[in-house]
Structures are given as structure tokens and as C-alpha cells.
Design a protein around this motif. Structure first.
Motif, PDB file in Angstrom:
ATOM      1  N   ILE A  91       9.089  -4.087  10.004  1.00  0.00           N
ATOM      2  CA  ILE A  91      10.081  -3.028  10.234  1.00  0.00           C
ATOM      3  C   ILE A  91       9.419  -1.668  10.038  1.00  0.00           C
ATOM      4  O   ILE A  91       8.680  -1.464   9.068  1.00  0.00           O
ATOM      5  N   VAL A  92       9.669  -0.742  10.959  1.00  0.00           N
ATOM      6  CA  VAL A  92       9.068   0.590  10.872  1.00  0.00           C
ATOM      7  C   VAL A  92      10.170   1.639  10.862  1.00  0.00           C
ATOM      8  O   VAL A  92      11.068   1.616  11.711  1.00  0.00           O
ATOM      9  N   ILE A  93      10.065   2.557   9.928  1.00  0.00           N
ATOM     10  CA  ILE A  93      11.025   3.651   9.830  1.00  0.00           C
ATOM     11  C   ILE A  93      10.274   4.965  10.019  1.00  0.00           C
ATOM     12  O   ILE A  93       9.283   5.221   9.338  1.00  0.00           O
ATOM     13  N   GLY A  94      10.721   5.765  10.977  1.00  0.00           N
ATOM     14  CA  GLY A  94       9.990   6.941  11.418  1.00  0.00           C
ATOM     15  C   GLY A  94       9.981   8.088  10.430  1.00  0.00           C
ATOM     16  O   GLY A  94      10.707   8.129   9.434  1.00  0.00           O
ATOM     17  N   LYS A  95       9.149   9.046  10.737  1.00  0.00           N
ATOM     18  CA  LYS A  95       8.895  10.222   9.910  1.00  0.00           C
ATOM     19  C   LYS A  95      10.189  11.012   9.651  1.00  0.00           C
ATOM     20  O   LYS A  95      11.042  11.143  10.520  1.00  0.00           O
ATOM     21  N   ASN A  96      10.310  11.507   8.401  1.00  0.00           N
ATOM     22  CA  ASN A  96      11.422  12.390   7.984  1.00  0.00           C
ATOM     23  C   ASN A  96      12.779  11.700   7.966  1.00  0.00           C
ATOM     24  O   ASN A  96      13.809  12.384   7.941  1.00  0.00           O
ATOM     25  N   SER A  97      12.803  10.379   7.979  1.00  0.00           N
ATOM     26  CA  SER A  97      14.084   9.666   7.988  1.00  0.00           C
ATOM     27  C   SER A  97      14.721   9.639   6.608  1.00  0.00           C
ATOM     28  O   SER A  97      14.031   9.566   5.584  1.00  0.00           O
ATOM     29  N   LYS A  98      16.046   9.660   6.593  1.00  0.00           N
ATOM     30  CA  LYS A  98      16.813   9.444   5.363  1.00  0.00           C
ATOM     31  C   LYS A  98      17.712   8.238   5.633  1.00  0.00           C
ATOM     32  O   LYS A  98      18.560   8.263   6.520  1.00  0.00           O
ATOM     33  N   VAL A  99      17.517   7.175   4.878  1.00  0.00           N
ATOM     34  CA  VAL A  99      18.167   5.901   5.135  1.00  0.00           C
ATOM     35  C   VAL A  99      19.184   5.608   4.038  1.00  0.00           C
ATOM     36  O   VAL A  99      18.893   5.680   2.846  1.00  0.00           O
TER      37      VAL A  99
ATOM     38  N   LEU B 135      12.787  -3.799  -0.449  1.00  0.00           N
ATOM     39  CA  LEU B 135      12.120  -3.601   0.842  1.00  0.00           C
ATOM     40  C   LEU B 135      11.068  -4.675   1.026  1.00  0.00           C
ATOM     41  O   LEU B 135      10.217  -4.884   0.138  1.00  0.00           O
ATOM     42  N   THR B 136      11.119  -5.377   2.163  1.00  0.00           N
ATOM     43  CA  THR B 136      10.176  -6.452   2.461  1.00  0.00           C
ATOM     44  C   THR B 136       9.567  -6.229   3.840  1.00  0.00           C
ATOM     45  O   THR B 136      10.293  -6.106   4.834  1.00  0.00           O
ATOM     46  N   LYS B 137       8.245  -6.147   3.903  1.00  0.00           N
ATOM     47  CA  LYS B 137       7.493  -5.947   5.152  1.00  0.00           C
ATOM     48  C   LYS B 137       8.011  -4.724   5.923  1.00  0.00           C
ATOM     49  O   LYS B 137       8.330  -4.801   7.109  1.00  0.00           O
ATOM     50  N   VAL B 138       8.062  -3.607   5.218  1.00  0.00           N
ATOM     51  CA  VAL B 138       8.554  -2.357   5.791  1.00  0.00           C
ATOM     52  C   VAL B 138       7.436  -1.324   5.794  1.00  0.00           C
ATOM     53  O   VAL B 138       6.718  -1.167   4.799  1.00  0.00           O
ATOM     54  N   ILE B 139       7.272  -0.634   6.911  1.00  0.00           N
ATOM     55  CA  ILE B 139       6.345   0.490   7.011  1.00  0.00           C
ATOM     56  C   ILE B 139       7.168   1.775   7.049  1.00  0.00           C
ATOM     57  O   ILE B 139       8.040   1.926   7.912  1.00  0.00           O
ATOM     58  N   LEU B 140       6.890   2.682   6.125  1.00  0.00           N
ATOM     59  CA  LEU B 140       7.570   3.971   6.092  1.00  0.00           C
ATOM     60  C   LEU B 140       6.592   5.069   6.460  1.00  0.00           C
ATOM     61  O   LEU B 140       5.529   5.201   5.843  1.00  0.00           O
ATOM     62  N   ASP B 141       6.944   5.854   7.458  1.00  0.00           N
ATOM     63  CA  ASP B 141       6.143   7.026   7.796  1.00  0.00           C
ATOM     64  C   ASP B 141       6.340   8.094   6.719  1.00  0.00           C
ATOM     65  O   ASP B 141       7.042   7.890   5.726  1.00  0.00           O
ATOM     66  N   LYS B 142       5.744   9.269   6.916  1.00  0.00           N
ATOM     67  CA  LYS B 142       5.810  10.344   5.928  1.00  0.00           C
ATOM     68  C   LYS B 142       7.237  10.853   5.720  1.00  0.00           C
ATOM     69  O   LYS B 142       8.062  10.822   6.622  1.00  0.00           O
ATOM     70  N   ASN B 143       7.479  11.311   4.495  1.00  0.00           N
ATOM     71  CA  ASN B 143       8.710  12.039   4.161  1.00  0.00           C
ATOM     72  C   ASN B 143       9.977  11.214   4.383  1.00  0.00           C
ATOM     73  O   ASN B 143      10.988  11.732   4.852  1.00  0.00           O
TER      74      ASN B 143
ATOM     75  N   CYS C 198       0.853  -1.180   0.000  1.00  0.00           N
ATOM     76  CA  CYS C 198       0.000   0.000   0.000  1.00  0.00           C
ATOM     77  C   CYS C 198       0.891   1.233   0.000  1.00  0.00           C
ATOM     78  O   CYS C 198       1.585   1.499   0.986  1.00  0.00           O
ATOM     79  N   LEU C 199       0.890   1.955  -1.105  1.00  0.00           N
ATOM     80  CA  LEU C 199       1.712   3.144  -1.250  1.00  0.00           C
ATOM     81  C   LEU C 199       0.825   4.380  -1.211  1.00  0.00           C
ATOM     82  O   LEU C 199      -0.054   4.545  -2.066  1.00  0.00           O
ATOM     83  N   GLY C 200       1.023   5.225  -0.215  1.00  0.00           N
ATOM     84  CA  GLY C 200       0.201   6.412  -0.059  1.00  0.00           C
ATOM     85  C   GLY C 200       0.560   7.506  -1.042  1.00  0.00           C
ATOM     86  O   GLY C 200       1.343   7.319  -1.978  1.00  0.00           O
TER      87      GLY C 200
ATOM     88  N   LEU D 116       3.292   5.624   4.041  1.00  0.00           N
ATOM     89  CA  LEU D 116       2.238   6.570   4.394  1.00  0.00           C
ATOM     90  C   LEU D 116       2.083   7.652   3.333  1.00  0.00           C
ATOM     91  O   LEU D 116       1.020   7.790   2.748  1.00  0.00           O
ATOM     92  N   SER D 117       3.094   8.433   3.067  1.00  0.00           N
ATOM     93  CA  SER D 117       3.016   9.416   1.984  1.00  0.00           C
ATOM     94  C   SER D 117       4.360  10.119   1.811  1.00  0.00           C
ATOM     95  O   SER D 117       5.176  10.182   2.731  1.00  0.00           O
ATOM     96  N   ASN D 118       4.560  10.643   0.593  1.00  0.00           N
ATOM     97  CA  ASN D 118       5.742  11.436   0.252  1.00  0.00           C
ATOM     98  C   ASN D 118       7.039  10.679   0.522  1.00  0.00           C
ATOM     99  O   ASN D 118       7.935  11.162   1.215  1.00  0.00           O
ATOM    100  N   THR D 119       7.132   9.483  -0.045  1.00  0.00           N
ATOM    101  CA  THR D 119       8.337   8.663   0.119  1.00  0.00           C
ATOM    102  C   THR D 119       9.084   8.566  -1.213  1.00  0.00           C
ATOM    103  O   THR D 119       8.484   8.632  -2.285  1.00  0.00           O
TER     104      THR D 119
END
Length: 407
Positions: free
Chosen positions: A397-405, A361-369, A331-333, A350-353
Motif C-alpha cells: 500500500i502506498v500513500i502519497g506525499k503530504n497526505s493526512k489519513v 500499519l502492515t506493508k505500507v509505504i508512506l511518502d514525505k510529510n 525502514c523509517l526515514g 520516507l521522512s517526516n511522518t
């Protein structure tokens, strides 16, 4: 419907959804690309034409308030409204202590509207219910309280208020979050219990009486499940309304309901929506799901000489650009950009990724930005991932908002 006031509890901190709740309250977390979790409770009232609604907020409410203003603002010409009410310490110096205390601190709004009945619903579950059908059931039974309930597996009993009822549906027993071995099962069904959904319809006089008495009790935790209901059903007519009795035309399943209070359950609910025959429809024209849609162009899919875009069982939000990537069960926001040779499997954005070329990426949740550097691999070595990211017991796996990985 005259005489009905709704109060939606949207003040939860949502600690178990961290880091998605690091900067926002749980009801404001995005869901299925287009929506916020609170939208599902609101749609249950709006589609039932019950439009006198207060939304009680408290923790990190700015994102929620902004969404309510954009998506749920009604004209002030009529007496219908959807209005956020922030915690204001009107009756004492405390923030909301429990669910009953949240309503107690806002009894002035009940008195202002003089309803015959008050609907008190949670805001952090994914389900559909025509609330008007529950109201009619409540009125026909003539009790002082009706509790909505759903059948769940016995091993999950410790998460819920567990109800016993007689043949007429009257509550004869209630235990808040009992140990599994102590939970009373449904007669004839030893593997399941009848669980409260945390949604109530009160006769107004009874509600106010119980709230005032509870507020004076220094030993109370000021919670409906722990304090109000156990006291009330013993000497009053309290009934159950089963979600399985609620009918919505063309809905693919009876009584779909998901508590999305943890990262794992949040991910699982998305995977439910992505099944070939999902138990919950986002496309039912008889039950439109209202929300706010930003002014964005349609999603765009492009290819190059060496890379073909391949997408299966996925939602892709507006404003997204997919260029030669493979996306499965994801699900890509809004504004999700995925570049050449990337593979996205079982993910939620979530959005703006922005996902760089060659990522996996496998089973990863990305917050905004969130931006992921080219060639980054996440989800294939959980031992290494735990050193860098939030990883659940089930390997989400969850990666928080505004992260740059990876930069």
C-alpha cells in the motif's frame, strides 16, 4: 583515471513507481532511509575514483538537482566534477526520446572533455560495482564497447536486453526484451539468461560515430538497447563484463543487483536490506555510501508505564522519536514519529511522518510529510484499502506525499 568520462542517465519519469514519482523523478526517490536511488550509481564511480561525471536530468528534476547540490558538490579547484545537465533542446526541439538520444543531445560535453572512453550508466538500480575494474576489463579486451551484465531467471527475460556471448566473452547475439520463450539461455544453464544492466563503456570515436548515424535514422527509436547495440556487435568487437566478476572487499554477496522500477521491487529491495544476513551491506567501511545527511539529532526511543518500545530488524532515521511503539522489519526515514501502542510491520516511511497512538500499519509505504490519525488500521483489509489508497498486486500500500489519513 585519465581519459574516462561518465554520463549517468537520470532522466526517467518512473511512472511505475507512482505515487512516489508524482512530484520527483525516479532517481530522486528516497531509499533505505538515508539515501536517494541515484546515490548508488554515483557511489560506484566516486569509490572507484572516477570523478568526471555528468548527470543527465529531465522529468521533475528539482528534487534531484537539490540533492546533487547538497550531497555531491565537488571543489572547482581541480578538474573533477559531478554536474547535473538538464535537458535543454540544444540540437532540436525534442526532449530526450531514448537513451541514445539523451547522449546525442549532449555530445558537446563529450567533445569538451576529449575522453578516450565514455561510461554511460543508468541511475535507478541498487547495486555496488567498482567501475574501475570494468574499465580495465574494457581496455584489456580492446573492444569498442563493453556491456555490464548479470545472470537473471529466464522468466524475467522480457524486462531486459538478453545477450549471447562466445567463450571469450564477445557478444554474438542480442535481443531487447524478448518473449520468454524466445530468450537465449546461458549454455549449460537452461533456467537463466545473461541480461544487460544498461551500463556501457564506449570507445569515444565509436560512440560519436554511432550516435550521429542513429540521429539521422528516422526509423530509429534512438535507444542503446533497441538500436545501437544490435547494429554494433554484428561488425565490431563488443564484449560483456559480468557483475559477478567484480570484487569489493568485505561485501556479503556477489552480484547483488535490484531494479527498483516498481513499487513491489522497491519494497522487496528494502526487505533485502533488513534481513539478518543481508546480501547488500550499508556498513562496509571499504565502500562508504556517500549522501546528504540533514542536521538532525539522533533517533530517540522512549517508554511509558503502560507501553514499551520494541524494535527488531529495522532502520530508524535521525530525528525520529519512537514512544512505546512496536516496529518490525521496517525502514523509517528522517523525522519519523511513532506514538504509543502503534504497530509498524514491513513498512517504509520516507521522512517526516507522524503515526498516531494505536495505529496498525502492515506493508505500507508512506511518502514525505504524511500524518496518520490515532487508531487507523491499514494493511489488514486490502479490499477496503484499495478504495482509498494505491495498492499493488502483491498487496503493498502506498500513500502519497503530504497526505493526512483518518482525520
Amino acid at each position: 583515471m585519465a581519459g574516462i568520462l561518465a554520463m549517468i542517465l537520470a532522466s526517467g519519469e518512473g511512472a511505475r513507481l507512482f505515487p512516489l514519482t508524482e512530484t520527483r523523478t525516479k532517481p530522486a526517490v528516497q531509499f533505505a532511509g538515508n539515501y536517494r536511488i541515484v546515490d548508488f550509481a554515483l557511489n560506484n564511480f566516486v569509490n572507484a575514483d572516477l570523478l568526471k561525471i555528468y548527470v543527465l536530468t529531465q522529468f521533475k528534476s528539482q528534487s534531484l538537482n537539490l540533492h546533487l547540490r547538497k550531497a555531491w558538490r565537488l571543489s572547482n579547484i581541480t578538474k573533477r566534477f559531478i554536474e547535473p545537465i538538464p535537458a535543454q533542446q540544444r540540437v532540436n526541439k525534442n526532449w530526450y526520446i531514448g537513451t541514445a538520444d539523451a547522449i546525442y543531445q549532449n555530445t558537446r560535453f563529450i567533445k569538451q572533455n576529449s575522453p578516450e572512453h565514455v561510461c554511460i550508466f543508468g541511475s535507478d538500480h541498487i547495486y555496488k560495482m567498482d567501475v574501475q575494474q570494468m574499465v580495465e576489463h574494457h581496455k584489456n579486451k580492446g573492444g569498442c564497447l563493453t556491456i555490464s551484465a548479470i545472470r537473471v531467471a529466464k522468466e524475467q527475460a522480457y524486462h531486459f536486453g538478453i545477450i549471447e556471448i562466445d567463450e571469450d566473452g564477445r557478444v554474438i547475439g542480442f535481443a531487447e526484451k524478448p518473449a520468454v520463450q524466445d530468450a537465449k539461455t546461458i549454455p549449460g544453464d537452461p533456467d537463466h539468461v545473461l541480461a544487460s544492466m544498461g551500463n556501457y563503456i564506449f570507445e569515444t570515436k565509436t560512440l560519436l560515430k554511432e550516435l550521429y548515424a542513429d540521429a539521422k535514422n528516422i526509423n530509429s527509436s534512438h535507444d542503446f538497447g533497441k538500436d545501437i547495440i544490435p547494429k554494433l556487435f554484428a561488425n565490431n568487437a563488443v564484449f560483456v563484463y559480468k557483475l559477478s566478476d567484480n570484487f569489493i572487499q568485505d561485501e556479503p554477496a556477489i552480484a547483488y543487483w535490484r531494479d527498483v522500477g516498481t513499487i513491489d521491487s522497491y519494497w522487496e529491495a528494502h526487505m533485502d536490506m533488513l534481513r539478518p544476513n543481508p546480501p547488500f551491506s550499508l556498513y562496509n567501511k571499504h565502500w562508504p555510501l556517500h549522501t546528504y545527511h540533514p542536521p538532525l539529532p539522533p533517533a530517540t526511543f522512549s517508554e511509558s508505564t503502560n507501553y514499551v518500545t520494541h524494535i527488531t530488524q529495522s532502520f530508524i532515521g535521525a530525528g525520529s522519536y519512537i514512544n512505546g511503539a512496536t516496529i518490525r522489519n521496517s525502514c523509517l526515514g528522517f523525522r519519523s514519529h511513532v506514538y504509543q501502542d502503534a504497530t509498524i510491520d514491513g513498512c517504509i516511511f520516507l521522512s517526516n511522518t507522524k503515526i498516531g497512538q494505536g495505529c496498525r500499519l502492515t506493508k505500507v509505504i508512506l511518502d514525505k510529510n504524511v500524518e496518520i490519525a490515532p487508531g487507523t488500521i491499514i494493511g489488514e483489509n486490502l479490499e477496503e484499502d484499495r478504495k482509498k489508497y494505491t495498492v499493488t498486486e502483491n498487496g503493498i500500500i502506498v500513500i502519497g506525499k503530504n497526505s493526512k489519513v483518518g482525520f
